[in-house]
Design a protein around this motif. Structure first.
Motif, short mmCIF file in Angstrom:
data_model
loop_
_atom_site.label_atom_id
_atom_site.label_comp_id
_atom_site.label_asym_id
_atom_site.label_seq_id
_atom_site.Cartn_x
_atom_site.Cartn_y
_atom_site.Cartn_z
N ALA A 1 0.83 -1.21 0.00
CA ALA A 1 0.00 0.00 0.00
C ALA A 1 0.86 1.25 0.00
CB ALA A 1 -0.93 0.00 1.21
N GLY A 2 0.22 2.37 -0.35
CA GLY A 2 0.88 3.66 -0.28
C GLY A 2 0.87 4.40 -1.60
N ALA B 1 9.15 -3.99 -3.09
CA ALA B 1 7.94 -4.26 -2.30
C ALA B 1 7.48 -5.70 -2.48
CB ALA B 1 6.84 -3.28 -2.69
N VAL B 2 7.52 -6.18 -3.71
CA VAL B 2 7.11 -7.57 -3.96
C VAL B 2 8.06 -8.53 -3.26
CG1 VAL B 2 6.89 -9.34 -5.76
CG2 VAL B 2 5.89 -7.07 -6.10
N GLY C 1 -0.97 -20.18 1.29
CA GLY C 1 -2.35 -19.83 1.61
C GLY C 1 -2.60 -18.35 1.74
N ASP C 2 -1.53 -17.54 1.79
CA ASP C 2 -1.68 -16.09 1.87
C ASP C 2 -1.88 -15.48 0.48
OD1 ASP C 2 -1.33 -16.17 4.59
OD2 ASP C 2 0.79 -15.62 4.51
N THR C 3 -2.36 -14.25 0.48
CA THR C 3 -2.46 -13.46 -0.75
C THR C 3 -1.63 -12.20 -0.60
OG1 THR C 3 -4.71 -14.24 -1.25
CG2 THR C 3 -4.02 -12.17 -2.28
N VAL C 4 -0.70 -11.99 -1.52
CA VAL C 4 0.00 -10.71 -1.59
C VAL C 4 -0.87 -9.80 -2.46
CG1 VAL C 4 2.01 -9.48 -2.46
CG2 VAL C 4 2.29 -11.65 -1.24
N LEU C 5 -1.45 -8.79 -1.83
CA LEU C 5 -2.44 -7.94 -2.49
C LEU C 5 -1.90 -6.52 -2.61
CD1 LEU C 5 -5.36 -7.36 -3.52
CD2 LEU C 5 -5.98 -6.93 -1.14
N MET C 6 -1.76 -6.07 -3.84
CA MET C 6 -1.37 -4.69 -4.10
C MET C 6 -2.66 -3.89 -4.31
SD MET C 6 -0.43 -2.03 -6.33
CE MET C 6 -0.25 -2.69 -7.97
N ALA C 7 -3.13 -3.30 -3.21
CA ALA C 7 -4.33 -2.46 -3.22
C ALA C 7 -3.96 -1.17 -2.50
CB ALA C 7 -5.50 -3.16 -2.52
N PRO C 8 -3.34 -0.22 -3.18
CA PRO C 8 -2.57 0.85 -2.52
C PRO C 8 -3.36 1.82 -1.66
CG PRO C 8 -1.92 0.58 -4.81
CD PRO C 8 -3.17 -0.21 -4.63
N ALA C 9 -4.67 1.97 -1.89
CA ALA C 9 -5.50 2.92 -1.15
C ALA C 9 -5.09 4.36 -1.41
CB ALA C 9 -5.47 2.64 0.35
N LEU D 1 4.92 -0.86 2.78
CA LEU D 1 4.47 0.48 2.47
C LEU D 1 5.46 1.20 1.56
CD1 LEU D 1 3.23 1.55 6.01
CD2 LEU D 1 1.97 0.35 4.20
N ILE D 2 4.92 1.85 0.52
CA ILE D 2 5.73 2.63 -0.41
C ILE D 2 5.03 3.97 -0.64
CG2 ILE D 2 6.69 0.61 -1.59
CD1 ILE D 2 4.60 0.95 -3.77
N GLY D 3 5.73 4.90 -1.28
CA GLY D 3 5.07 6.12 -1.73
C GLY D 3 5.17 7.28 -0.77
#
Length: 479
Positions: free
Chosen positions: A368-369, A428-429, A439-447, A393-395
């Motif tokens: 996110a970020g 970030a990745v 079983g996890d999800t790496v989700l790029m949903a920056p908001a 967190l980035i940005g």
């Protein structure tokens, strides 16, 4: 206003983006004397200026504050703030300021295609594309236009004839379109966004609510978002126009909703108090809807409500949803690597959108970020804390998210990448992969918006997808 009424007028167009170029060309073609002003002076803008100059249109770059002498009307591009010095100068000179959508509405000819209009903080583009797909399945000549990327002036003045238009409208566009009167319209949701532009949530919501003014058939609102119903109640509509709700639960009368795995209509049926009409199955909605993407079910219901308001039969709703495929960077599965799913939702450019995305997964490492645009992240993090396995967190405004995580999810591991260069996404990745397990999800949903690091959200999503592909290729090489 007829096309002839623009002839001979001196019109100043604010902004040299896609809609600005479209408006300038159209108005010049109608005989207006057009000057385009823009505060920038980059290579792309100079190329556009040269193109317009070749068509007899004057362009002023790096000079956006001064009103050209003799201006009769200002036509603004959507992103220009109401407090811009140019508009203050126009007000002082008694010159009206309108947007390109207002001009398009005024230029419609006799018998022009009615508009089915959509706005909301999130889901506008997907809903409009779903709506266009449904209308096409019904055999209607239609197009998805407006904020979705196709300038509506080009469509209104083009040679192609349409039966109905599916129109996406932003709060910016609605602010500058006072005379717009849609056949039917929907506000999908209202959450804090663009507050730096509007000044307050109330002003932002009021501009969204303009879409309902003068509706003739249906005002579609979100039952789960009371703010949208309040906007309907405040609107001045035509006699007989109905309030139509959509809900992820079982619908009451004058609503569309979900029963078991079916989308059903209790609004546009003969006896809405005792009957419901099946429209489609949840599995007809792409991408994989079900519990994984409840916001897409809501989008489909809103699109179906507008189509039904236009008289579309149930079979066309089903067929249109089945044939629809969303654009890239909208909760798009990129790859599975070592049991971890990588999902690109770069289009989640505000907290409301990111919250919907996070709600789709049980265990998330969140990337996110970016630019916050005046938003806060307290509610988002508080609602999503139990799903977070980690955060990267980035940005430029990542500190705001970090502070919210410290308050509402103190046990969640956080990697704060002090970078705003485009290469930060690959880092970030890598960090998200380190935090994630099977079983996890790496989700790029920056908001957040992307412009601190990338040209747009698409470029951000492409950077994420490329980093994931490189990760997957590296793992394959190790085997």
């Amino acid at each position: 206003m007829s096309t002839a009424q623009y002839s001979g007028k001196h019109i100043t167009v604010a902004g040299l983006g896609v809609s600005g170029v479209s408006a300038a060309r159209a108005l010049a073609g109608l005989g207006a004397r057009v000057t385009v002003v823009d505060g920038g002076d980059g290579e792309v803008l100079r190329e556009r200026a040269a193109f317009l100059d070749s068509q007899g249109i004057t362009v002023r770059l790096a000079d956006a504050d001064t009103l050209p002498e003799g201006t009769d009307l200002v036509v603004t591009s959507p992103g220009w703030r109401p407090d811009s010095p140019l508009f203050a100068a126009a007000a002082a000179a008694g010159v009206e300021v309108v947007g390109d959508v207002e001009v398009a509405w005024q230029l419609r000819g006799e018998g022009a295609a009615p508009w089915l209009a959509v706005t909301g903080t999130n889901g506008k583009t997907t809903t409009v594309q779903m709506l266009a797909s449904i209308l096409q399945a019904a055999g209607l000549r239609t197009a998805a236009v407006g904020n979705i990327g196709t300038p509506i002036i080009d469509v209104v003045l083009g040679e192609q004839q349409y039966d109905v238009l599916a129109v996406e409208l932003s709060s910016y566009q609605l602010h500058w379109a006072p005379s717009l009167r849609a056949h039917s319209a929907a506000v999908l949701n209202v959450a804090p966004d663009h507050l730096d532009w509007h000044g307050s949530l109330d002003a932002y919501a009021a501009d969204k609510g303009r879409i309902y003014e003068g509706n003739t058939i249906a005002c579609v609102y979100n039952v789960e978002d009371p703010a949208t119903e309040r906007l309907v109640m405040a609107a001045d509509v035509e006699e007989g126009c109905r309030a139509i709700g959509f809900t992820l639960g079982a619908p009451g009368p004058s609503m569309l909703g979900v029963v078991d795995d079916l989308l059903v209509d209790r609004a546009f049926v003969a006896d809405r108090h005792h009957q419901a009409q099946e429209l489609a199955q949840i599995c007809d909605i792409a991408p994989a809807a079900g519990p994984a993407a409840p916001h897409n079910i809501a989008n489909a219901l809103a699109a179906a409500a507008l189509a039904r308001a236009f008289g579309v039969e149930p079979a066309a709703v089903r067929d249109g949803l089945r044939s629809f495929r969303p654009d890239a960077h909208r909760i798009a599965h990129v790859a599975d690597v070592d049991g971890v799913a990588y999902v690109d939702d770069s289009k989640a450019t505000n907290p409301h959108a990111a919250q919907a995305s996070l709600a789709a997964y049980e265990s998330v490492v969140w990337i996110a970020g970016g630019l916050a645009k005046g938003a806060t992240f307290e509610e988002l993090v508080a609602a999503s804390a139990k799903r977070l396995r980690g955060a990267v967190l980035i940005g430029a405004d990542r500190a705001l998210i970090k502070q919210a995580l410290a308050r509402h999810a103190p046990d969640v591991p956080v990697v704060d990448l002090d970078r705003t260069d485009t290469g930060a996404m690959a880092a970030a990745v890598r960090e998200a992969t380190r935090l994630a397990g099977p079983g996890d999800t790496v989700l790029m949903a920056p908001a957040c918006a992307s412009m601190d690091m990338f040209t747009n959200y698409s470029k951000r999503g492409e950077a994420f997808a490329e980093a994931v592909r490189e990760l997957a290729a590296g793992r394959d090489g190790e085997q």
